[in-house]
Structure formats: structure tokens, C-alpha cells
Motif scaffolding. Structure first.
Motif, PDB file in Angstrom:
ATOM      1  N   ASN A 223       0.858  -1.178   0.000  1.00  0.00           N
ATOM      2  CA  ASN A 223       0.000   0.000   0.000  1.00  0.00           C
ATOM      3  C   ASN A 223       0.896   1.231   0.000  1.00  0.00           C
ATOM      4  OD1 ASN A 223       0.738   0.452   2.832  1.00  0.00           O
ATOM      5  ND2 ASN A 223      -0.690  -1.226   3.299  1.00  0.00           N
ATOM      6  N   GLU A 224       0.309   2.398   0.181  1.00  0.00           N
ATOM      7  CA  GLU A 224       1.092   3.627   0.138  1.00  0.00           C
ATOM      8  C   GLU A 224       2.117   3.710   1.259  1.00  0.00           C
ATOM      9  OE1 GLU A 224       1.182   6.002  -2.184  1.00  0.00           O
ATOM     10  OE2 GLU A 224      -0.154   4.695  -3.349  1.00  0.00           O
ATOM     11  N   ASP A 225       1.928   2.933   2.310  1.00  0.00           N
ATOM     12  CA  ASP A 225       2.802   3.031   3.476  1.00  0.00           C
ATOM     13  C   ASP A 225       3.799   1.880   3.602  1.00  0.00           C
ATOM     14  OD1 ASP A 225       3.572   4.202   6.128  1.00  0.00           O
ATOM     15  OD2 ASP A 225       2.747   2.293   6.856  1.00  0.00           O
ATOM     16  N   LEU A 226       3.530   0.757   2.975  1.00  0.00           N
ATOM     17  CA  LEU A 226       4.308  -0.458   3.248  1.00  0.00           C
ATOM     18  C   LEU A 226       4.883  -1.035   1.959  1.00  0.00           C
ATOM     19  CD1 LEU A 226       5.209  -2.509   5.389  1.00  0.00           C
ATOM     20  CD2 LEU A 226       3.084  -3.750   4.968  1.00  0.00           C
ATOM     21  N   THR A 227       6.215  -1.206   1.957  1.00  0.00           N
ATOM     22  CA  THR A 227       6.921  -1.813   0.831  1.00  0.00           C
ATOM     23  C   THR A 227       7.846  -2.897   1.347  1.00  0.00           C
ATOM     24  OG1 THR A 227       6.862   0.242  -0.454  1.00  0.00           O
ATOM     25  CG2 THR A 227       8.456  -1.408  -1.117  1.00  0.00           C
ATOM     26  N   LEU A 228       7.823  -4.056   0.690  1.00  0.00           N
ATOM     27  CA  LEU A 228       8.692  -5.173   1.024  1.00  0.00           C
ATOM     28  C   LEU A 228       9.700  -5.387  -0.092  1.00  0.00           C
ATOM     29  CD1 LEU A 228       6.038  -7.722   2.354  1.00  0.00           C
ATOM     30  CD2 LEU A 228       7.479  -6.198   3.711  1.00  0.00           C
ATOM     31  N   LEU A 229      10.917  -5.768   0.267  1.00  0.00           N
ATOM     32  CA  LEU A 229      11.961  -6.000  -0.737  1.00  0.00           C
ATOM     33  C   LEU A 229      12.779  -7.213  -0.346  1.00  0.00           C
ATOM     34  CD1 LEU A 229      14.199  -3.439  -2.528  1.00  0.00           C
ATOM     35  CD2 LEU A 229      15.295  -5.294  -1.276  1.00  0.00           C
ATOM     36  N   GLY A 230      13.102  -8.027  -1.333  1.00  0.00           N
ATOM     37  CA  GLY A 230      13.991  -9.159  -1.138  1.00  0.00           C
ATOM     38  C   GLY A 230      15.016  -9.209  -2.247  1.00  0.00           C
ATOM     39  N   GLY A 231      16.216  -9.688  -1.921  1.00  0.00           N
ATOM     40  CA  GLY A 231      17.250  -9.699  -2.941  1.00  0.00           C
ATOM     41  C   GLY A 231      18.279 -10.778  -2.702  1.00  0.00           C
ATOM     42  N   ILE A 232      19.047 -11.046  -3.746  1.00  0.00           N
ATOM     43  CA  ILE A 232      20.134 -12.005  -3.682  1.00  0.00           C
ATOM     44  C   ILE A 232      21.339 -11.408  -4.392  1.00  0.00           C
ATOM     45  CG2 ILE A 232      19.392 -13.195  -5.794  1.00  0.00           C
ATOM     46  CD1 ILE A 232      20.463 -15.793  -4.509  1.00  0.00           C
ATOM     47  N   TYR A 233      22.507 -11.690  -3.854  1.00  0.00           N
ATOM     48  CA  TYR A 233      23.731 -11.126  -4.406  1.00  0.00           C
ATOM     49  C   TYR A 233      24.796 -12.219  -4.427  1.00  0.00           C
ATOM     50  CZ  TYR A 233      28.201  -8.682  -4.352  1.00  0.00           C
ATOM     51  OH  TYR A 233      29.480  -8.289  -4.613  1.00  0.00           O
ATOM     52  N   ILE A 234      25.458 -12.385  -5.570  1.00  0.00           N
ATOM     53  CA  ILE A 234      26.525 -13.371  -5.739  1.00  0.00           C
ATOM     54  C   ILE A 234      27.690 -12.680  -6.432  1.00  0.00           C
ATOM     55  CG2 ILE A 234      27.187 -15.581  -6.737  1.00  0.00           C
ATOM     56  CD1 ILE A 234      24.219 -16.340  -6.749  1.00  0.00           C
ATOM     57  N   ASN A 235      28.900 -12.841  -5.899  1.00  0.00           N
ATOM     58  CA  ASN A 235      30.050 -12.169  -6.477  1.00  0.00           C
ATOM     59  C   ASN A 235      31.299 -13.024  -6.310  1.00  0.00           C
ATOM     60  OD1 ASN A 235      32.620 -10.356  -5.922  1.00  0.00           O
ATOM     61  ND2 ASN A 235      31.273  -9.141  -7.222  1.00  0.00           N
ATOM     62  N   THR A 236      32.166 -12.984  -7.300  1.00  0.00           N
ATOM     63  CA  THR A 236      33.501 -13.566  -7.186  1.00  0.00           C
ATOM     64  C   THR A 236      34.482 -12.634  -7.882  1.00  0.00           C
ATOM     65  OG1 THR A 236      34.920 -15.475  -7.654  1.00  0.00           O
ATOM     66  CG2 THR A 236      33.177 -15.005  -9.251  1.00  0.00           C
ATOM     67  N   ARG A 237      35.566 -12.296  -7.197  1.00  0.00           N
ATOM     68  CA  ARG A 237      36.607 -11.448  -7.783  1.00  0.00           C
ATOM     69  C   ARG A 237      37.885 -11.597  -6.976  1.00  0.00           C
ATOM     70  NH1 ARG A 237      37.760  -6.763  -4.966  1.00  0.00           N
ATOM     71  NH2 ARG A 237      36.177  -5.969  -3.515  1.00  0.00           N
ATOM     72  N   LEU A 238      38.987 -11.136  -7.552  1.00  0.00           N
ATOM     73  CA  LEU A 238      40.271 -11.164  -6.861  1.00  0.00           C
ATOM     74  C   LEU A 238      40.273 -10.183  -5.694  1.00  0.00           C
ATOM     75  CD1 LEU A 238      42.733 -11.257  -9.895  1.00  0.00           C
ATOM     76  CD2 LEU A 238      42.437 -13.067  -8.188  1.00  0.00           C
ATOM     77  N   PRO A 239      41.086 -10.430  -4.673  1.00  0.00           N
ATOM     78  CA  PRO A 239      41.231  -9.437  -3.596  1.00  0.00           C
ATOM     79  C   PRO A 239      41.797  -8.129  -4.133  1.00  0.00           C
ATOM     80  CG  PRO A 239      42.182 -11.555  -2.964  1.00  0.00           C
ATOM     81  CD  PRO A 239      41.886 -11.644  -4.424  1.00  0.00           C
ATOM     82  N   ASN A 240      41.722  -7.082  -3.331  1.00  0.00           N
ATOM     83  CA  ASN A 240      42.240  -5.777  -3.745  1.00  0.00           C
ATOM     84  C   ASN A 240      43.721  -5.850  -4.102  1.00  0.00           C
ATOM     85  OD1 ASN A 240      39.688  -4.840  -3.241  1.00  0.00           O
ATOM     86  ND2 ASN A 240      40.225  -3.890  -1.286  1.00  0.00           N
ATOM     87  N   TYR A 241      44.159  -4.896  -4.918  1.00  0.00           N
ATOM     88  CA  TYR A 241      45.523  -4.928  -5.460  1.00  0.00           C
ATOM     89  C   TYR A 241      46.592  -4.988  -4.377  1.00  0.00           C
ATOM     90  CZ  TYR A 241      43.457  -3.566  -9.960  1.00  0.00           C
ATOM     91  OH  TYR A 241      42.725  -3.534 -11.117  1.00  0.00           O
ATOM     92  N   ASN A 242      46.412  -4.249  -3.276  1.00  0.00           N
ATOM     93  CA  ASN A 242      47.480  -4.219  -2.274  1.00  0.00           C
ATOM     94  C   ASN A 242      47.572  -5.506  -1.467  1.00  0.00           C
ATOM     95  OD1 ASN A 242      45.089  -3.727  -0.928  1.00  0.00           O
ATOM     96  ND2 ASN A 242      45.928  -2.138   0.400  1.00  0.00           N
ATOM     97  N   TYR A 243      46.589  -6.396  -1.560  1.00  0.00           N
ATOM     98  CA  TYR A 243      46.745  -7.742  -1.020  1.00  0.00           C
ATOM     99  C   TYR A 243      47.588  -8.600  -1.959  1.00  0.00           C
ATOM    100  CZ  TYR A 243      42.898  -6.797   2.244  1.00  0.00           C
ATOM    101  OH  TYR A 243      42.093  -6.276   3.234  1.00  0.00           O
ATOM    102  N   LEU A 244      47.465  -8.351  -3.255  1.00  0.00           N
ATOM    103  CA  LEU A 244      48.143  -9.181  -4.244  1.00  0.00           C
ATOM    104  C   LEU A 244      49.606  -8.787  -4.409  1.00  0.00           C
ATOM    105  CD1 LEU A 244      45.348  -9.196  -6.989  1.00  0.00           C
ATOM    106  CD2 LEU A 244      45.833 -10.983  -5.306  1.00  0.00           C
ATOM    107  N   LEU A 245      49.875  -7.487  -4.460  1.00  0.00           N
ATOM    108  CA  LEU A 245      51.228  -7.018  -4.733  1.00  0.00           C
ATOM    109  C   LEU A 245      51.480  -5.727  -3.974  1.00  0.00           C
ATOM    110  CD1 LEU A 245      53.907  -7.135  -6.367  1.00  0.00           C
ATOM    111  CD2 LEU A 245      52.731  -5.842  -8.170  1.00  0.00           C
ATOM    112  N   TYR A 246      52.574  -5.692  -3.202  1.00  0.00           N
ATOM    113  CA  TYR A 246      52.918  -4.466  -2.487  1.00  0.00           C
ATOM    114  C   TYR A 246      54.430  -4.350  -2.364  1.00  0.00           C
ATOM    115  CZ  TYR A 246      51.906  -0.427   0.401  1.00  0.00           C
ATOM    116  OH  TYR A 246      51.782   0.860   0.868  1.00  0.00           O
ATOM    117  N   GLN A 247      54.918  -3.111  -2.514  1.00  0.00           N
ATOM    118  CA  GLN A 247      56.337  -2.815  -2.347  1.00  0.00           C
ATOM    119  C   GLN A 247      56.504  -1.630  -1.412  1.00  0.00           C
ATOM    120  OE1 GLN A 247      58.494  -2.163  -5.962  1.00  0.00           O
ATOM    121  NE2 GLN A 247      57.989  -4.168  -6.832  1.00  0.00           N
ATOM    122  N   SER A 248      57.573  -1.644  -0.631  1.00  0.00           N
ATOM    123  CA  SER A 248      57.850  -0.567   0.305  1.00  0.00           C
ATOM    124  C   SER A 248      59.343  -0.505   0.602  1.00  0.00           C
ATOM    125  CB  SER A 248      57.073  -0.771   1.606  1.00  0.00           C
ATOM    126  OG  SER A 248      57.446   0.176   2.594  1.00  0.00           O
TER     127      SER A 248
END
Length: 655
Positions: free
Chosen positions: A415-440
């Protein structure tokens, strides 16, 4: 950061509009202002411009054309957003100085990225990402000045101007600058965010184009926090140390900076010519181009071996760069029967790394991660009898940068006052760059995990309920495989033992959030409560169990309703837990299981007012600091802010 220069520039732009601020209606101001207490409302962008400007003719929208009206009201939501980030920072714990980083009290595992993110994530809270950029369409020139005091010799100013030169063409220009010395030694912050946007559409609306330029530099002096032997002097409230500048931090000769430039352009053309208003078929061909060049640099005039360990050079100068190019071309088809379907082919070019290779303990650390590959992405939206079905997905056509995501939601308006939402999320990717390669220049801050670390795999289900009369609630449950993090394998002062790690067992994360406001006459009580829990065999993701924010406030209109006043008290609290530590060299937070922090109250008293198109904000921050004890920290060895008086305003000009 050239704050003075940009301030003079923008004040010059709005001089003519300032002269015409004597009337409340007519072309000087959107008719009737915006009387809604909602933060933003939907609008119809197809009305065109009339001689008398109305509020629905001043709109902003992002690159996916989700538009909202310009909002000039005063509300509790505006109180929550009147900060350096200009967004609600619930779940974030700020450091002592404005412009420093934030410790994250909650964890969001869902994002649509298919490639690694640039490192130095603690510097990215105020780094404007692609989705943060707004475009505008206005009936008359509009200027907004946002100002707020900082700590010790500084302030933050965001100056913004936009104009439609014709009904079809708009541009905007803005600059946010900050400089704040801070209360502790070597804690100065100096940042700048410049943005320019433009959008154009033909009179028949078949061709549309928009683009932007964003240039950002975020500089922080770093001091490593208080020395461990000084913590007793801080927590005891020793009067000799109430002046925080007398503390000797771990070092006073370091700074880091994140600097970036991003250019974006997209345009589209509707291949179907509409001969009547009831024809809803669209076949749009589009092209998008994005290029970003950024770097992070840590410098230190003399190495702190007792803090970061052995070093190659006594003068530290670590710099890492990223060049990223992305372009896509695709088709978008929509009609009333099937909804809206979009498919695109994209191309990515990545160049991340350093100037030379490093040899550490017989292992060669390479200097570059380079790749170029194609990818596919798609999107679908459909409205059907109260249901709104939407989904996004993408995949990289690469053997090295393997990545994909799927993000789908279904919402239903009961109704004008009530909204329901459902969702699903799936992801696969490499870790961030500084986890993979870092120099100091520090020996132990060199690693190559390109062939060792696996993709981070995330699955999440989420549910939301929105109701003004009942409650707003959200629930998400996440499962993460190969969770990647920085870990302190030594004591809290042994930064040379911070290493990137992957947790190879499944990790489950649960959180639920409730928000409800109660009103009684001119008084209101706004409540936000979050509960969260992590299930794993090891303490690799530490979060507080409970986070709460409660605001009791009073609203009234004075002086024949020419002034709207809002005043109240906000209470913030989170339970004790092993709070993440902060590493200034990496500009990252790390997991530690030695020091438990939190469990202290924070009270803020505020008085906000609106006069015409000016909103004034006055706040006593953490006014209970001397009454409830000095055991308050934003991270181990990093004290939170003492009591401070802050002032600011938001001033809108409509020509």
C-alpha cells in the motif's frame, strides 16, 4: 588546496543571485520552497521550464538517471548528513581530526565490482567514486555553499554552482576543500575534491549525452597514534595532558596522500522515432568511456625502525599507481510488455604497480600487474502489478582477472505506506591490489600473492521493510569464502608483523537493522539499532554486537513561521569488541585480538535553524567527554575527539 582561490571564484559567480534574495516567491526561489520533510522525493523531469520556477524543476540525477528533487528543508536526516562526508555516517567511527579516516563498525559484503579495488581503503571515505557523481537540470542558476568549522586553524567549504544554458544543456562546477590542523601533533589534514559535470539532450530527446571530470587529492599527516606508555595519561584524565598537543606520538615526520583524476563520458541514441505519445517502445544504442589515473604515496623523512621494522632506505618514499580504462557499447530495449533489457560488451585495461622490482629474502617481488580483457554485463527491470523486478549481472572474459556478479531484487508495494523488498547477491573477484602485490622501503612490507590468493566468493540474501507508520527494517545474511584481510601477528605496537591473509574456511555474517521515529506534538525520538554477528573458527572479522543511535529533538516555527528551529540530543553507542587497528603506511585497517575497545557513550547537543534558504547548524560534540571518562578511542592508540563546539551552514541561492 587553494581553498581561498575557489572561494573567491564561487562567490563571484553568485554575486548577482545574492542581490535578488529579497523575495520568497517568483523566479528568485522555487515556489513554495520544499515543505516536505522527506530527504528527497520523486519528480517529473519532462515538464520543461516555465516562467515561474517550481521546486520540481530543480533536480539531480546520477549516471543511471535516478532523479530526485533538490531538497532545501531542515530535518533530522539533514542533521545526520551535515558532516565532512555529507552522508549519514551511522556505523562509522571518526578519528580525532576531521578529514582523517573512519573505523568501520559494520561490514557490507555486497558490491558489484568484478576487478580488484585500489588499496589504501582508509583514504577512500571522501574519495568520490563513479556512483557519487550527480548531474543536474535546473530552471534558474543555483548555487549552494556548505561551510563547517574544523579543529584548530581550519574549516571545510563546499562551493557548488549549476546552470542550464538552454533547456537541453546543463553544466555544474564544484569544489570541496578542507584544511584542519587537529589537536594532536602531526595530524594535519588537507583535502580537495573538484568536480565538473555536464549533460545534454536534443529537443526530441532521442540523443542524450553526459560526462564529468573529477580531480581529488587527500593528504594526511600521520603520527602512528599515541605511544603505549602515554595511554595511562590519556585515559586517567591527567590535567597536564588535557592539551593534547603535549603528547608525543609514535613519530612526527610522515604523511600519505591519495590523488586521482577520473574522466567519464557516455552518450546514447534512440533508434525508434516516436510519432505519438502512447508509443513506449525504445531501442537505444549507447557507449560509455571511463578513464581513471590515481596514486597513493607514503613518505617519511627518516625511517621508524622500531615501528615498521627494518628498511632499505632511511628516507621512506613508497608510491603505487593505477591506470584504469573501461569502455562499453550496448543496446537497451524497453516496452510495456517485457520491461527494460540492457546488454553490453565492455573492454578493460589495467596497469597497477611500482617503478622497479624488489628482492626480499631471495624472493623477487615484481613491479606490475597488467591486463586487458573483454567482459559482458546486462540489466533487467520490470514493473508488474505492484511488483518491481530488477537484476544486474556481469562477467569478465579473462583467465587472470576472473570475476562475475549477479545482483537481483524483487520489491512489492502493499500500500502507500508499506513496501517489502527481497534480494540475492553473488560475487567472485580477486582481492584488492594491495593484497596481491605491495612494495615498500620497509622490508616486511613487500609481498607477491598473485599466485597464492584465490578469488573472494560472496553470497548474500537480504530483506527490507519500509513503513513510515510501522518501522524500517533490513536484514542480510552473507557467506564469504576466502575472506581476505590484514592481520597483526604480533602485539599492538609491532606494525612490522602486519601481513595480508586469506581465511580459507567459510565465514558467515549476519546483521539486522531497525529504524523508527516516534512523534508526540513538537517532540520526536528517532531510533536506529543494529545487531550483528560473525560465525567463523577464528577471529578474522571483528565487529561490535550492537550499534545504536537515538535522537530526542524538538521542532518549532518561530517569528511568524519565518524561522524553523530544531534542537535536541543525539546518543551514540557500540558495545566493546576487538576494534580494528590502523596502519598509516598501508592506509588500511587490520584485525587485532589483543585490545578490546568501545562501550563508551557519545552525546551531542545540536541547535539547527532554517531562515529562508539558509540552514544553520550548531553542535556541542561529545559534550559528555569529561563526565563519563576518557577511555574513548577510534582505534587502538588512536583517541577519539574531545568535547568541541562546531558551527556550519548551508546557503542556497536561486537566481
Amino acid at each position: 588546496m587553494h581553498i581561498r582561490f575557489f572561494s573567491i571564484l564561487f562567490f563571484g559567480l553568485i554575486t548577482s543571485s545574492l542581490v535578488s534574495q529579497t523575495k520568497l516567491n517568483g523566479r528568485n526561489l522555487p515556489k513554495g520552497g520544499n515543505t516536505s520533510e522527506n530527504d528527497s522525493t520523486s519528480t517529473n523531469r519532462l515538464k520543461g521550464f516555465e516562467k515561474l520556477a517550481t521546486i520540481d524543476m530543480y533536480v539531480e540525477f546520477n549516471h543511471v538517471i535516478d532523479s530526485t528533487e533538490i531538497d532545501t528543508t531542515i530535518s533530522i536526516k539533514k542533521e545526520y548528513k551535515f558532516n565532512y562526508l555529507q552522508k549519514d555516517n551511522f556505523g562509522l567511527m571518526p578519528f580525532a581530526n576531521i578529514g582523517q579516516t573512519y573505523n568501520t563498525l559494520s561490514f557490507n559484503s555486497a558490491d558489484n565490482a568484478m576487478i580488484p579495488l585500489f588499496g589504501a581503503r582508509s583514504r577512500h571515505f571522501n574519495y568520490l567514486e563513479h556512483d557519487d557523481i550527480k548531474f543536474y537540470e535546473v530552471a534558474t542558476p543555483w548555487t549552494r555553499l556548505t561551510y563547517k568549522t574544523a579543529f584548530e586553524q581550519g574549516q571545510v567549504l563546499d562551493a557548488f554552482f549549476t546552470i542550464n544554458l538552454t533547456k537541453q544543456f546543463n553544466f555544474s562546477i564544484a569544489y570541496k576543500g578542507l584544511r584542519s590542523l587537529g589537536n594532536y601533533q602531526n595530524a594535519l589534514t588537507s583535502t580537495g575534491n573538484f568536480r565538473f559535470t555536464s549533460n545534454y539532450k536534443t529537443k526530441n530527446k532521442r540523443y542524450n549525452a553526459l560526462g564529468y571530470i573529477v580531480m581529488q587529492d587527500l593528504l594526511n599527516q600521520e603520527n602512528g597514534g599515541l605511544q603505549t606508555e602515554d595511554l595511562e595519561d590519556f585515559t586517567s584524565g591527567n590535567v597536564e595532558f588535557i592539551d593534547r598537543s603535549v603528547f608525543d606520538p609514535n613519530f612526527e615526520n610522515a604523511e600519505n596522500i591519495l590523488k586521482g583524476k577520473r574522466f567519464y563520458f557516455e552518450h546514447s541514441y534512440n533508434l525508434i522515432k516516436k510519432n505519438d505519445s502512447i508509443n513506449n517502445d525504445n531501442l537505444i544504442i549507447f557507449n560509455k568511456v571511463l578513464f581513471e589515473d590515481k596514486y597513493f604515496q607514503y613518505t617519511q623523512t627518516s625511517a621508524a625502525s622500531d615501528f615498521f621494522g627494518d628498511y632499505f632506505s632511511s628516507s621512506i618514499n613508497d608510491k603505487v599507481t593505477l591506470e584504469y580504462f573501461n569502455t562499453s557499447m550496448g543496446l537497451k530495449y524497453s516496452n510495456n510488455l517485457i520491461g527494460q533489457l540492457q546488454l553490453a560488451l565492455n573492454y578493460n585495461d589495467i596497469n597497477y604497480g611500482y617503478n622497479g622490482i624488489v628482492l626480499v629474502s631471495g624472493e623477487t617481488i615484481p613491479n606490475r600487474l597488467k591486463a586487458n580483457f573483454f567482459g559482458l554485463d546486462g540489466e533487467y527491470n520490470k514493473k508488474l502489478k505492484g511488483f518491481n523486478i530488477s537484476g544486474k549481472g556481469g562477467i569478465n572474459l579473462s583467465d587472470t582477472f576472473v570475476g562475475s556478479y549477479l545482483n537481483g531484487t524483487v520489491s512489492f508495494k502493499l500500500n502507500e505506506d508499506l513496501t517489502l523488498l527481497g534480494g540475492i547477491y553473488i560475487n567472485t573477484r580477486l582481492p584488492n591490489y594491495n593484497y596481491l602485490l605491495y612494495q615498500s622501503d620497509y622490508v616486511k612490507y613487500n609481498w607477491n600473492n598473485v599466485d597464492r590468493f584465490k578469488n573472494v566468493n560472496t553470497q548474500q540474501v537480504r530483506f527490507n521493510l519500509y513503513s513510515k507508520s510501522l518501522i524500517n527494517a533490513s536484514l542480510d545474511i552473507s557467506n564469504i569464502d576466502n575472506y581476505t584481510y590484514f592481520n597483526n601477528e604480533g602485539t599492538i605496537v609491532d606494525f612490522n608483523n602486519i601481513v595480508p591473509k586469506q581465511y580459507t574456511n567459510p565465514l558467515q555474517y549476519f546483521r539486522v537493522k531497525f529504524q523508527k521515529e516516534f512523534k508526540a506534538g513538537k517532540f520526536a525520538l528517532d531510533n536506529t539499532l543494529m545487531y550483528q554477528n560473525v560465525v567463523s573458527d577464528e577471529d578474522v572479522l571483528n565487529i561490535p554486537s550492537v550499534i545504536t543511535r537515538n535522537t530526542l529533538y524538538y521542532t518549532d516555527e518561530l517569528f511568524k513561521k519565518s524561522l524553523k528551529l530544531q534542537t535536541g540530543v543525539t546518543f551514540n553507542y557500540f558495545t566493546k569488541y576487538n576494534m580494528n587497528g590502523y596502519d598509516p603506511l598501508l592506509a588500511e585497517f587490520y584485525t587485532q585480538n589483543e585490545t578490546e575497545l568501545g562501550g563508551f557513550p557519545r552525546f551531542d547537543f545540536f541547535i539547527n535553524a532554517k531562515v529562508r534558504q539558509t540552514r544553520i547548524f550548531f553542535k556541542l560534540e561529545h559534550f559528555n567527554s569529561s563526565m563519563t571518562g576518557y577511555n574513548y578511542f577510534s582505534a587502538p592508540n588512536q583517541p577519539y575527539r574531545d568535547f568541541a563546539i562546531r558551527f556550519g551552514l548551508v546557503w542556497d541561492f536561486f537566481l
